[in-house]
Design an enzyme around this catalytic site. Structure first.
Site, PDB file in Angstrom:
ATOM      1  N   LYS A  81      -4.266  13.541  -7.713  1.00 42.03           N
ATOM      2  CA  LYS A  81      -3.452  13.927  -8.298  1.00 42.03           C
ATOM      3  C   LYS A  81      -2.498  12.931  -9.038  1.00 42.03           C
ATOM      4  CE  LYS A  81       0.661  17.305  -8.185  1.00 42.03           C
ATOM      5  NZ  LYS A  81       1.357  18.196  -7.321  1.00 42.03           N
ATOM      6  N   SER A 130       2.024  22.574  -8.793  1.00 39.73           N
ATOM      7  CA  SER A 130       1.806  21.744  -9.809  1.00 39.73           C
ATOM      8  C   SER A 130       0.777  20.837  -9.712  1.00 39.73           C
ATOM      9  CB  SER A 130       2.815  20.700  -9.659  1.00 39.73           C
ATOM     10  OG  SER A 130       2.941  20.060  -8.534  1.00 39.73           O
ATOM     11  N   SER A 188       2.438  23.589  -4.017  1.00 34.98           N
ATOM     12  CA  SER A 188       1.646  23.039  -4.945  1.00 34.98           C
ATOM     13  C   SER A 188       0.129  22.527  -4.725  1.00 34.98           C
ATOM     14  CB  SER A 188       2.564  21.769  -5.450  1.00 34.98           C
ATOM     15  OG  SER A 188       3.704  22.047  -6.235  1.00 34.98           O
TER      16      SER A 188
END
Length: 487
Positions: free
Chosen positions: A96, A170, A194
């Site tokens: 990420k 996210s 997330s």
């Protein structure tokens, strides 16, 4: 002494007096002057501490989304591999974009700021040591303010399994990259769901470890007391291998613990780790099933009934844990920015790259989506002089105690990961909308417990995911039960 030096010294003394007054000290000028001399000595010494080079954040990063589903923001020309052996040898991995990967831009999904770290995050180092091939950085909702995966400044990530549905956030790029088969493993970060939410939306496995199991050195936080880093993969065994590779204490993150997991780098399989009782029992929390749509709840119940576990209903009062999450997360993000990433005492990260990026963030407009998620709770925290945050933390403690009570006679809890099927795009407008995605996940960040999201069914071609929650540091128990549910 020149006149300028005298004026500067007088100004320093005035500021030292103001600091003494703020702290309630009534002391002489002579003592203050001695303290000022000591402060100057300390400042000179501090300049010699830490030899790591500083980093500079830019305001106009040259970053463009890549991949068939906009799942990447930056990639190596050739995947980076530093070992040909290890538990992840031959597996392609993405991280990420709020986790440092050397020589690749880190933007946190925002086109306002970027920094290119010269060094890796702890988890990046460990993936490479375990034989992984690092492909690049995965797209994400800006500054991890999800939860739908629609709010990257570089464009929303597409759900490879259902293009009209959100991919979840996210860690949207991480979920999409795994679901599309672009990578075998992706690391996401989980503050309120997330990792688990994109896993559920994209039909893959997502693991939120116990808070403190995985080091966060080289990671841009959202809410330090809630943040975790965890893997996404297409099966539980691969996710378990990845978690084992990245877990364990690191001196650069004093919040990490050696509890709960075998030594990183081991190559044992899930069925051999011996952590799951032969007659595993799970509790089904009534309140979490009642908060979920019938079609989702029924699918999860059927998956539990078909698995090799004994199930029983348990009580777990949600209380005001949803409101507590929004208060805690927003307040901690504001403090984190105010302090430019320096969390004193038990802070998880002190890297120049992270600090430089956050210094630039403080001067930037983070956009309407972040503002809408942040301002109400941040305002309430300021208006109540922290009392709202204290009340939220007390609620979190009380909820954690209720979780322990619910786990008293079972090995783990199982419930729907999402309250609905993956929603269509463009619906995340209200708090109620957000809770369809994070209402069942965020409570367990506040409790600090491990949780694994695992696909167990499809309805109308859309994934249904079950969430397995265990006691703190029972990470392998949650994954072993998730493995039975997926099987």
């Amino acid at each position: 002494m020149s006149e300028d030096d005298r004026e500067g010294s007088s100004g320093d003394l005035d500021r030292m007096r103001a600091e003494a007054d703020r702290l309630g000290f009534d002391v002489s000028d002579a003592l203050l002057e001695g303290c000022l001399d000591t402060a100057r000595d300390l400042e000179r010494t501090a300049g010699d501490l830490g030899t790591e080079a500083t980093s500079t954040a830019t305001r106009s990063p040259e970053v463009a989304p890549a991949g068939d589903h906009r799942e990447f923001l930056a990639t190596y020309e050739t995947p980076r591999q530093e070992s040909e052996t290890g538990a992840l040898a031959g597996r392609r991995v993405a991280l990420k974009d709020n986790v440092a990967v050397a020589d690749l831009p880190m933007t946190c999904g925002s086109d306002r700021v970027a920094v290119t770290p010269e060094t890796d995050a702890a988890v990046t180092e460990r993936l490479l040591a375990a034989g992984a091939s690092v492909v690049g950085k995965a797209n994400m909702d800006a500054f991890a303010f999800g939860p739908s995966g629609e709010f990257s400044d570089y464009g929303p990530v597409e759900n490879p399994t259902a293009t009209d549905r959100v991919p979840g956030g996210s860690s949207s790029g991480s979920g999409a990259a795994v679901a599309a088969g672009t990578v075998d493993v992706a690391l996401g970060t989980d503050t309120g769901g997330s990792v688990r939410i994109p896993a559920a939306c994209c039909g893959v496995v997502g693991v939120k470890p116990t808070h403190g199991v995985v080091p966060r050195h080289g990671f841009v936080s959202f809410a330090p007391s809630l943040d975790t880093i965890g893997p996404l993969a297409r099966d539980v065994e691969t996710a378990r291998r990845a978690l084992t590779a990245i877990a364990g204490p690191d001196p650069r993150d004093p919040t990490t613990s050696s509890r709960g997991l075998p030594a990183r780098g081991t190559d044992d399989t899930l069925s051999e780790d011996g952590t799951l009782p032969e007659n595993a029992t799970v509790g089904l929390p009534t309140s979490f099933f009642e908060a979920s749509d019938d079609v989702v709840s029924e699918s999860v119940r059927e998956a539990v009934a078909a698995a090799d576990v004994e199930a029983t209903s348990v009580e777990l009062d949600r209380g005001a844990i949803e409101e507590a999450y929004f208060l805690v997360g927003a307040a901690e993000f504001v403090w984190y920015l105010d302090q430019t990433g320096v969390v004193r005492g038990q802070g998880p990260d002190y890297t120049p790259a992270v600090r430089s990026l956050l210094a630039a963030v403080k001067e930037a407009d983070l956009g309407d989506h972040v503002a809408s998620r942040l301002l109400a709770s941040a305002f309430l925290d300021t208006e109540t002089d922290g009392e709202a945050y204290l009340a939220a933390r007390r609620e979190a403690i009380a909820f954690g105690e209720r979780v322990q009570d619910a786990l008293a006679d079972v090995d783990a809890l199982v419930m729907p990961t999402l309250r609905t099927l993956p929603p269509t795009r463009g619906r995340m407008e209200t708090t109620a909308d957000l809770l369809t995605l994070l209402g069942n996940t965020a409570p367990f960040n506040l409790a600090g417990t491990p949780a694994t999201a695992v696909p167990v069914d499809t309805v109308d071609g859309l994934s249904v995911s079950a969430q397995v929650v265990g006691a703190p540091f029972d990470d392998h128990v949650t994954m072993a039960i998730a493995d039975r549910l997926q099987s």
